[in-house]
Design an enzyme around this catalytic site. Sequence first.
Site, PDB file in Angstrom:
ATOM      1  N   GLY A 179      -3.803 -15.479  26.317  1.00 49.99           N
ATOM      2  CA  GLY A 179      -4.217 -16.779  26.813  1.00 49.99           C
ATOM      3  C   GLY A 179      -5.637 -16.738  27.347  1.00 49.99           C
ATOM      4  CB  CYS A 180      -8.042 -19.454  27.956  1.00 50.15           C
ATOM      5  SG  CYS A 180      -7.256 -20.611  29.105  1.00 50.15           S
ATOM      6  N   GLY A 181      -6.769 -17.442  30.382  1.00 53.72           N
ATOM      7  CA  GLY A 181      -7.004 -17.038  31.756  1.00 53.72           C
ATOM      8  C   GLY A 181      -7.318 -15.558  31.886  1.00 53.72           C
TER       9      GLY A 181
END
Length: 277
Positions: free
Chosen positions: A111-113
């Site tokens: 994911g982007c986090g």
Amino acid sequence: MNPKRLAAVPVPEFVLRAGSVRSGERVVSDEVPIAFSYGGTTHAVMMATPADLKDFAVGFSLTEGIIADPAEIVGIDIVDEGRGIDVQVTLAEPVADALHARRRHMAGPVGCGLCGIESIEQALRPVRFVGDGELRLRSEEIVEAVRALGAAQHLNRQTHAVHGAGFYVPGKGVVAIREDVGRHNALDKLCGAVAGAGLRGGDGAVVVTSRLSVEMVQKAAVLGSRFLLAVSAPTLLAIETAEQAGVTLVAVVRGEDFEVFTYADRISFPGAVADVA
């Protein structure tokens, strides 16, 4: 980059105010996919504001552990692909080889986090200890830092929809600020700007307009700052991580009031009445 790509654009709207409807216009922040590519391979795609992208590339590379020093980046090319922007980062050969080996062993998409992370252990990786240092803050400087950040948020003043991250140095004020629709992105951009300007993270405090999650503490520690100030509250993991990193965590800074969760001894409270059991 496309010179027409703006961080904020005016859009038409209909407004209901006091029982009447009228046509109007509002300035809104742009949000586009920003891909970070290393050696021709995309490493991560972030939804972000299309501004300060070189700072973003440097800061992202630092906080994700891809580089240890901005000098390890040989070049940055920003290519507007129309529907998104590809930030192509060229690394020095030893660093590029290390990233290639890291990618070869990645377990799957992420994911982007927490980009480029392949395990829970990496997500909760040990943070750099930044507790050693001489910087102390007075309570009024903490209040000043948050107020100064708000006053310097030019993009947010237009859109009322973006986060800000600033670097506050006592006696100098907020010497760097970056804004973005994403709080992580704003802090990455700030890290890139501070490192690129040759400033020492230990000489100032990181100030953010968001809540404090663990990633924000990790990024501040990478920068080397011993203070992280925020307008909103922290998570438990952020507090625990700040304790491990030696970072003074100050949150819920509202007006003259705030709450300190770690290393409160680094802050002086002139004029305040002590009421501690």
